[in-house]
Motif scaffolding. Structure first.
Motif, PDB file in Angstrom:
ATOM      1  N   GLN A   3       2.476  23.340 -44.333  1.00 57.80           N
ATOM      2  CA  GLN A   3       1.018  23.262 -44.273  1.00 57.80           C
ATOM      3  C   GLN A   3       0.562  23.908 -42.976  1.00 57.80           C
ATOM      4  O   GLN A   3       0.808  23.418 -41.892  1.00 57.80           O
ATOM      5  CB  GLN A   3       0.573  21.796 -44.330  1.00 57.80           C
ATOM      6  CG  GLN A   3      -0.913  21.578 -44.125  1.00 57.80           C
ATOM      7  CD  GLN A   3      -1.752  22.227 -45.208  1.00 57.80           C
ATOM      8  OE1 GLN A   3      -1.799  23.444 -45.321  1.00 57.80           O
ATOM      9  NE2 GLN A   3      -2.411  21.439 -46.018  1.00 57.80           N
ATOM     10  N   GLU A 111      -0.348  21.411 -56.132  1.00 63.71           N
ATOM     11  CA  GLU A 111      -0.125  21.352 -54.685  1.00 63.71           C
ATOM     12  C   GLU A 111      -0.257  22.713 -54.017  1.00 63.71           C
ATOM     13  O   GLU A 111      -0.470  22.782 -52.797  1.00 63.71           O
ATOM     14  CB  GLU A 111       1.256  20.757 -54.392  1.00 63.71           C
ATOM     15  CG  GLU A 111       1.378  19.284 -54.750  1.00 63.71           C
ATOM     16  CD  GLU A 111       2.702  18.703 -54.292  1.00 63.71           C
ATOM     17  OE1 GLU A 111       3.508  19.462 -53.731  1.00 63.71           O
ATOM     18  OE2 GLU A 111       2.916  17.501 -54.502  1.00 63.71           O
ATOM     19  N   TRP A 113      -2.611  24.586 -53.913  1.00 65.16           N
ATOM     20  CA  TRP A 113      -3.931  24.761 -53.314  1.00 65.16           C
ATOM     21  C   TRP A 113      -3.953  24.392 -51.834  1.00 65.16           C
ATOM     22  O   TRP A 113      -4.872  24.792 -51.107  1.00 65.16           O
ATOM     23  CB  TRP A 113      -4.960  23.918 -54.069  1.00 65.16           C
ATOM     24  CG  TRP A 113      -5.256  24.456 -55.432  1.00 65.16           C
ATOM     25  CD1 TRP A 113      -4.956  23.884 -56.636  1.00 65.16           C
ATOM     26  CD2 TRP A 113      -5.902  25.693 -55.739  1.00 65.16           C
ATOM     27  NE1 TRP A 113      -5.372  24.691 -57.669  1.00 65.16           N
ATOM     28  CE2 TRP A 113      -5.965  25.807 -57.149  1.00 65.16           C
ATOM     29  CE3 TRP A 113      -6.449  26.723 -54.970  1.00 65.16           C
ATOM     30  CZ2 TRP A 113      -6.528  26.900 -57.799  1.00 65.16           C
ATOM     31  CZ3 TRP A 113      -7.027  27.806 -55.601  1.00 65.16           C
ATOM     32  CH2 TRP A 113      -7.056  27.883 -57.001  1.00 65.16           C
ATOM     33  N   ARG A 114      -2.959  23.662 -51.368  1.00 70.06           N
ATOM     34  CA  ARG A 114      -2.920  23.295 -49.945  1.00 70.06           C
ATOM     35  C   ARG A 114      -2.882  24.516 -49.031  1.00 70.06           C
ATOM     36  O   ARG A 114      -3.252  24.432 -47.860  1.00 70.06           O
ATOM     37  CB  ARG A 114      -1.698  22.410 -49.670  1.00 70.06           C
ATOM     38  CG  ARG A 114      -1.732  21.051 -50.357  1.00 70.06           C
ATOM     39  CD  ARG A 114      -0.477  20.273 -50.041  1.00 70.06           C
ATOM     40  NE  ARG A 114      -0.452  18.976 -50.726  1.00 70.06           N
ATOM     41  CZ  ARG A 114       0.565  18.127 -50.666  1.00 70.06           C
ATOM     42  NH1 ARG A 114       1.637  18.434 -49.961  1.00 70.06           N
ATOM     43  NH2 ARG A 114       0.505  16.971 -51.316  1.00 70.06           N
ATOM     44  N   GLU A 115      -2.404  25.625 -49.556  1.00 68.43           N
ATOM     45  CA  GLU A 115      -2.289  26.845 -48.751  1.00 68.43           C
ATOM     46  C   GLU A 115      -3.533  27.729 -48.817  1.00 68.43           C
ATOM     47  O   GLU A 115      -3.574  28.788 -48.194  1.00 68.43           O
ATOM     48  CB  GLU A 115      -1.075  27.647 -49.223  1.00 68.43           C
ATOM     49  CG  GLU A 115       0.259  26.950 -48.994  1.00 68.43           C
ATOM     50  CD  GLU A 115       0.560  26.782 -47.519  1.00 68.43           C
ATOM     51  OE1 GLU A 115       0.400  27.758 -46.757  1.00 68.43           O
ATOM     52  OE2 GLU A 115       0.942  25.660 -47.123  1.00 68.43           O
ATOM     53  N   GLN A 139      -6.931  19.057 -52.985  1.00 69.24           N
ATOM     54  CA  GLN A 139      -5.958  19.451 -51.971  1.00 69.24           C
ATOM     55  C   GLN A 139      -6.628  19.997 -50.709  1.00 69.24           C
ATOM     56  O   GLN A 139      -5.964  20.544 -49.831  1.00 69.24           O
ATOM     57  CB  GLN A 139      -4.992  20.498 -52.544  1.00 69.24           C
ATOM     58  CG  GLN A 139      -4.179  20.013 -53.733  1.00 69.24           C
ATOM     59  CD  GLN A 139      -3.255  18.867 -53.383  1.00 69.24           C
ATOM     60  OE1 GLN A 139      -2.799  18.732 -52.247  1.00 69.24           O
ATOM     61  NE2 GLN A 139      -2.978  17.998 -54.358  1.00 69.24           N
ATOM     62  N   THR A 141      -9.132  22.327 -50.583  1.00 65.36           N
ATOM     63  CA  THR A 141      -9.689  23.669 -50.715  1.00 65.36           C
ATOM     64  C   THR A 141     -11.200  23.575 -50.928  1.00 65.36           C
ATOM     65  O   THR A 141     -11.667  22.811 -51.768  1.00 65.36           O
ATOM     66  CB  THR A 141      -9.055  24.413 -51.908  1.00 65.36           C
ATOM     67  OG1 THR A 141      -7.646  24.477 -51.711  1.00 65.36           O
ATOM     68  CG2 THR A 141      -9.610  25.813 -52.048  1.00 65.36           C
TER      69      THR A 141
END
Length: 255
Positions: A3, A111, A113-115, A139, A141
């Motif tokens: 993350q 998950e 979408w965390r990036e 997440q 975004t």
């Protein structure tokens, strides 16, 4: 999954008095190499709009749609990870927003979408679109709201509740090159502000010239979104892209 996104980087473009330069970058387009992101950094691009592969990009004209159709990869959120990573490494603060259609690979993301800092999501299937946005929002975004040229009260309500900047349709129709000014931009912006929209309002679609960008800011816009012309300049080569984005930054900042 590592993350790397901080709350500071997520909010880097909000509340700024400087006009925002939002520029499209096609993910995995074989005609636009990744190292051209260095030009975006040097030119002072504030937000990189990462265009994801799509098989049916109905809202886009020939230039953007052609780029999406020839892009490699699967159209999954993870296709954009490397572009997002490089944007986070820019020398000046910048953000990466994913522009994508609600096709099957996007609907499968969770998950991942965390990036991704922000999402501008299009698609005729509204149920699928809501599903994608809900999973992305869960997440962390932020959702970029897009308003059509002739927006209604429901569109205004979305803009008032926007989580980040609002993209406003500058010229009716699909994406593509136009050289006309929008004579109705100022009253459209005034209507949104009077209704309570507080986030930056950034026109896009049909903006490609320096005169259009200058006029948009003079009429009260908080910057511009560049799409089709950016792809064409990138295909011409590094120097052409550098000249275009660099001069656009100068126009936005100094008129």
């Amino acid at each position: 999954m590592e993350q790397n996104i901080t709350q500071t980087s997520r909010l880097a473009w909000l509340g700024t008095s400087q006009p925002l330069l939002v520029a499209y970058f096609p993910v995995n387009d074989p005609l636009v190499p990744l190292d051209l992101l260095q030009v975006y950094d040097a030119a002072g691009v504030d937000i990189v709009e990462m265009g994801l592969r799509a098989s049916n990009p109905t809202h886009d004209g020939a230039i953007v749609a052609g780029s999406m159709l020839r892009a490699t990869g699967t159209g999954a959120v993870s296709d954009a990870f490397e572009v997002a990573r490089r944007v986070r490494g820019f020398k000046r603060p910048a953000s990466a927003i994913l522009f994508a259609y609600t096709e099957a690979p996007l609907q499968q993301a969770r998950e991942e979408w965390r990036e991704i800092e922000g999402l501008l999501c299009l698609g005729a299937d509204q149920a699928a679109r809501r599903l994608v946005m809900d999973r992305a929002r869960a997440q962390g975004t932020r959702i970029v709201e897009f308003l059509p040229y002739a927006f209604d009260e429901a569109d205004i309500a979305r803009a008032v509740a926007a989580e980040t900047y609002v993209m406003l349709h500058y010229s009716s129709g699909q994406t593509g090159l136009r050289d006309v000014l929008d004579p109705h931009l100022a009253p459209r912006l005034a209507r949104l502000r009077a209704a309570g929209v507080r986030q930056p309002i950034v026109p896009g679609i049909g903006i490609s010239t320096f005169d259009q960008a200058r006029d948009a800011v003079q009429q009260g816009a908080n910057g511009v979104v560049l799409g089709s012309k950016t792809i064409l300049k990138a295909q011409e080569g590094r120097q052409a892209l550098q000249d275009y984005l660099g001069q656009m930054r100068e126009v936005l900042d100094h008129g």
